[in-house]
Enzyme design. Structure first.
Site, PDB file in Angstrom:
ATOM      1  N   GLY A  41       0.932  -1.279   0.405  1.00  8.46           N
ATOM      2  CA  GLY A  41       0.064  -0.067   0.036  1.00  8.46           C
ATOM      3  C   GLY A  41       0.599   0.969  -0.014  1.00  8.46           C
ATOM      4  O   GLY A  41       0.615   2.262  -0.976  1.00  8.46           O
ATOM      5  N   THR A 241      11.942  -6.057  -6.571  1.00  4.74           N
ATOM      6  CA  THR A 241      11.159  -4.697  -5.331  1.00  4.74           C
ATOM      7  C   THR A 241      10.527  -3.899  -5.732  1.00  4.74           C
ATOM      8  O   THR A 241      11.107  -2.870  -5.857  1.00  4.74           O
ATOM      9  CB  THR A 241      11.623  -5.109  -3.972  1.00  4.74           C
ATOM     10  N   ASP A 245       4.205  -2.412  -7.835  1.00  8.76           N
ATOM     11  CA  ASP A 245       3.811  -1.087  -7.139  1.00  8.76           C
ATOM     12  C   ASP A 245       4.245  -0.081  -7.851  1.00  8.76           C
ATOM     13  O   ASP A 245       2.844   0.784  -7.945  1.00  8.76           O
ATOM     14  CB  ASP A 245       4.090  -1.262  -5.777  1.00  8.76           C
ATOM     15  N   ARG A 278      17.360   0.037  -9.596  1.00  7.90           N
ATOM     16  CA  ARG A 278      18.248   0.518  -8.205  1.00  7.90           C
ATOM     17  C   ARG A 278      17.568  -0.371  -7.378  1.00  7.90           C
ATOM     18  O   ARG A 278      16.661  -1.106  -7.699  1.00  7.90           O
ATOM     19  CB  ARG A 278      17.434   2.184  -7.617  1.00  7.90           C
TER      20      ARG A 278
END
Length: 295
Positions: A41, A241, A245, A278
């Site tokens: 989130g 990662t 999102d 990154r």
């Protein structure tokens, strides 16, 4: 009016960088450890805010030091945290292993996120003023459903990232406008591995689907129109990662701004491509000017 509201998790990411992820019973020596604010989130909120969106966050952090840092990180990126609550006890954490190929494996411990079981005071009123509500599955499903139903009552577009992958109740899918799984989540939900076939199956449950395909780009499908595949920029991934999102946050901004779907997908793909070059999740997310330059 708030353009984008995110109802979702905040976690502190505890990230170990290793040559390869350990197998069961194996110990490996890592080369670096980082503590990075994250959570699906919060990641989507930061990504959308950095991409130029007017963003507010609904959820909870813990009463620990991580909670203070998580709140500060959101605010530093321009996210409104007035309705981000503080729950007594630890904040959520994600324990992440990143290998030298940029792949990752993650264990999430909900912490304060588990206290968000329904909308709280002021939440529905905030959702009602927005153009889009972003949802994921790191909060209890009851809260996700509560938020999606509130959005439907007020004519607000819901964008659901079905991660971590799990069976979705029909009542949640019934109030989802756009579903954005990755190819593995799509296969789990649809019961078929081929992304085109998965999209076709998912369109029987939701009106629009975007399936992210990693380095292969993304697939958009909607009822009554031909599917569209948008390629991703070719880059060398350092850490994936937060890439999904970042994609969703940037996509939401582009859609709220009224961009055509194919253009919105290309712009979101450029944002995700910058992110994977990154290390870290929220720390790796690009700003609007960077996305514009790369797209």
């Amino acid at each position: 009016m708030t353009g984008i509201v995110v109802l979702g998790s905040t976690n502190m990411d505890l990230v170990a960088y290793v040559p390869h992820a350990p197998k069961r019973g194996e110990t490996v020596t890592g080369r670096e450890f980082r503590t990075i604010p994250g959570g699906k989130g919060a990641n989507q909120a930061v990504a959308a805010a950095r991409a130029g969106g007017d963003v507010a966050m609904i959820g909870a952090v813990g009463s620990d030091e991580f909670g203070e840092l998580l709140r500060h990180t959101l605010e530093a990126s321009g996210v409104d945290t007035d309705l981000l609550r503080t729950a007594e006890g630890p904040s959520g954490t994600a324990h992440i292993v990143v290998d030298d190929e940029g792949g990752n494996s993650i264990v999430v411990i909900p912490g304060a996120n588990g206290a968000v079981t329904a909308l709280g005071p002021g939440d529905e009123a905030l959702i009602a003023t927005s153009d889009a509500l972003l949802l994921q599955l790191e909060l209890p499903l009851s809260a996700v459903l509560d938020g999606a139903e509130a959005a439907r009552r007020h004519g607000v577009r819901t964008i659901l990232t079905p991660a971590p992958a799990q069976p979705l109740p029909p009542e949640l899918l019934a109030v989802t406008d756009l579903l954005v799984p990755n190819e593995h989540e799509a296969a789990t939900l649809a019961g078929v591995a081929d992304p085109h076939m998965a999209a076709e199956a998912l369109l029987r449950q939701v009106p629009e689907v975007v399936i992210t395909l990693g380095s292969a780009g993304s697939l958009y499908a909607a009822r009554g129109s031909a599917p569209v595949t948008v390629p991703a920029p070719r880059v060398r991934a350092v850490d994936t990662t937060g890439a999904g999102d970042t994609f969703v946050g940037a996509l939401a901004v582009a859609l709220v701004e009224g961009r055509p779907v194919q253009q919105a997908l290309s712009w979101a793909s450029a944002a995700a491509a910058l992110c994977v070059q990154r290390p870290g999740a929220s720390t790796s997310m690009p700003y609007r000017s960077e996305i514009d330059d790369a797209s």
